[in-house]
Motif scaffolding. Structure first.
Motif, short mmCIF file in Angstrom:
data_model
loop_
_atom_site.label_atom_id
_atom_site.label_comp_id
_atom_site.label_asym_id
_atom_site.label_seq_id
_atom_site.Cartn_x
_atom_site.Cartn_y
_atom_site.Cartn_z
N ILE A 93 30.82 114.60 37.57
CA ILE A 93 31.61 113.45 38.02
C ILE A 93 30.70 112.36 38.56
N ARG A 94 29.69 112.74 39.33
CA ARG A 94 28.76 111.74 39.84
C ARG A 94 27.93 111.13 38.71
N MET A 95 27.55 111.94 37.72
CA MET A 95 26.83 111.41 36.56
C MET A 95 27.68 110.35 35.85
N ARG A 96 28.96 110.67 35.68
CA ARG A 96 29.86 109.71 35.02
C ARG A 96 29.98 108.44 35.85
N GLY A 97 30.02 108.57 37.16
CA GLY A 97 30.10 107.39 38.01
C GLY A 97 28.87 106.51 37.89
N ILE A 98 27.69 107.11 37.82
CA ILE A 98 26.46 106.33 37.67
C ILE A 98 26.44 105.62 36.33
N LEU A 99 26.90 106.30 35.29
CA LEU A 99 26.97 105.66 33.97
C LEU A 99 27.97 104.50 33.99
N ASN A 100 29.07 104.67 34.72
CA ASN A 100 30.04 103.57 34.86
C ASN A 100 29.39 102.34 35.46
N LEU A 101 28.63 102.56 36.53
CA LEU A 101 27.98 101.43 37.20
C LEU A 101 26.94 100.77 36.29
N LEU A 123 25.58 96.10 32.95
CA LEU A 123 25.22 95.50 31.66
C LEU A 123 26.26 94.47 31.24
N ASP A 124 27.54 94.82 31.42
CA ASP A 124 28.61 93.89 31.03
C ASP A 124 28.55 92.60 31.85
N GLN A 125 28.20 92.73 33.13
CA GLN A 125 28.15 91.56 34.00
C GLN A 125 26.85 90.77 33.87
N GLY A 126 25.89 91.33 33.14
CA GLY A 126 24.62 90.65 32.96
C GLY A 126 23.70 90.71 34.15
N THR A 127 23.97 91.63 35.09
CA THR A 127 23.11 91.73 36.27
C THR A 127 21.84 92.54 35.99
N LEU A 175 19.23 102.20 29.41
CA LEU A 175 20.13 101.06 29.56
C LEU A 175 20.32 100.33 28.23
N HIS A 176 20.88 101.05 27.29
CA HIS A 176 21.27 100.48 26.01
C HIS A 176 22.77 100.73 25.85
N PRO A 177 23.56 99.70 25.55
CA PRO A 177 25.02 99.87 25.55
C PRO A 177 25.52 101.03 24.69
N GLU A 178 25.00 101.15 23.48
CA GLU A 178 25.47 102.23 22.60
C GLU A 178 25.09 103.59 23.17
#
Length: 381
Positions: A181-189, A194-198, A221-224
């Motif tokens: 669950i924490r791994m999934r949370g880190i991937l979410n962030l 990436l989506d926000q361009g930060t 950090l590659h979207p795919e």
């Protein structure tokens, strides 16, 4: 010893591991000495010390299905051992006609040693970072120590390192969902950043096929790549919920995730669909108690309330209350949801049910008053 002892080898036989044989022989020797003192009415200080030790461990170290070990379980029983050692040392020194300076040294040295150890331990506990780093150093195969270290690194803003500790925890403990669950949370962030361009995307690693990665892969950090990693983690979570043993840790992990979804933690809030899917999958199990079903449904309701899906919230609260019969917290939530839906008559009946079930109304007067105010100010549909 340490805070996390879930890496202790479980005994599967007298010689598996060898420490089992040593422990059994030692306990038999101590028990024999205790019986000798009792039957012969001798060595009262030995009887007192050993009796204190064994009685202190009577509940937590017998046939009751508790966890194997915790450091704090030795706090009270160890007094018996200390008493045994102190009196034995005193008698030996007295019998040997030891010099007064030797006796004094023997009396002073143990307290000084213990005080120094306490000082060091207090320093370790003063910092989450220090404590978790030391626990992982001393217990590198402890899933709990690894998870704690991962959480500490997340708090420090070091998600790449945190991900690795959560990954190792998930790999070692296949029945616990917290690491995944924490791994999934880190991937979410990472995906959100990436989506926000930060943050800038990285090129796809030349040796890695994003379609064939596993949940154990490192972050890139590659979207795919991130999308496929997230998918792999979700698939592993679902597999564990469906196939692994359903224990309290699984249920607590999902309840914690559901609670986090309704919080300000972005890594959790973006996991709402996953949390709902996992809990609904777990609810299909026939091995859950009514209380467990009630709390899982209640957590689904909390998520629905957070996203103002009042009808879904009402459905899950009805299921929760049916499973657990009466729960004041759930009744409060149901009345609030019914008010939001404009079901004034139903809300009124729920409030009356709450009022008749509350055995200590003075402690919840504010809650009841707030519900009645909401009811008064809400027009009926």
């Amino acid at each position: 010893m340490g805070l996390f002892l879930d890496d202790i080898a479980i005994s599967h036989g007298f010689l598996q591991p060898l420490t089992t044989a040593f422990s059994v022989i030692s306990l038999i020797g101590l028990a024999s000495l205790l019986l000798y003192g009792l039957l012969r009415n001798k060595l009262p200080w030995v009887v007192l010390g050993l009796s204190w030790f064994f009685i202190g461990h009577l509940i937590e170290s017998t046939v009751l299905p508790l966890e194997l070990a915790f450091e704090h379980r030795n706090y009270t029983p160890s007094f018996g051992v200390v008493l045994f050692v102190v009196i034995a040392t005193y008698k030996l020194l007295n019998r040997a006609n030891a010099r007064r300076s030797v006796v004094l040294l023997a009396a002073i040295l143990p307290p000084i040693t213990l005080a120094a150890a306490t000082h060091v331990r207090a320093g370790q506990w003063s910092s989450r970072d220090t404590l978790t780093a030391l626990e992982v150093l001393h217990h590198p195969t402890s899933p709990r120590a690894l998870r704690a270290r991962g959480l500490a690194l997340e708090i420090q803003g070091r998600p790449d390192e945190a991900y690795d500790f959560h990954r190792r925890s998930a790999e070692l403990d296949t029945q616990n969902l917290s690491g995944l669950i924490r791994m999934r949370g880190i991937l979410n962030l990472a995906s959100y950043a990436l989506d926000q361009g930060t943050i800038d995307p990285e090129p796809l690693p030349p040796t890695d096929d994003p379609a064939n990665i596993t949940y154990l892969s490192a972050i890139t950090l590659h979207p795919e790549y991130l999308n496929n990693m997230a998918k792999a983690v979700e698939e592993e979570l679902l597999r564990r919920v469906r196939e692994e043993k359903k224990d309290s840790g699984t249920i607590m992990a999902l309840q914690s995730l559901a609670g986090c979804v309704a919080s300000i933690d972005l890594s959790c809030r973006t996991s709402s669909p996953l949390a709902k899917l996992l809990i609904e999958t777990l609810l299909q199990s026939e091995n859950l108690s009514n209380t467990e079903r009630a709390h899982l449904n209640y957590n689904l309701a909390r998520m629905a309330m957070h996203f103002e899906d009042w009808e879904d919230a009402e459905t899950h609260l009805d299921h929760a209350i049916d499973a657990k019969l009466i729960d004041l917290q759930m009744l409060v939530a149901l009345a609030d949801v019914q008010i939001q839906l404009g079901k004034i008559n139903e809300a009124t009946r729920t409030i009356e049910r709450y009022r008749s079930s509350d055995t200590q109304p003075t402690f919840r007067r504010d809650v009841l008053q707030q519900l009645e105010n909401n009811l008064t100010n809400r027009p009926e549909n």
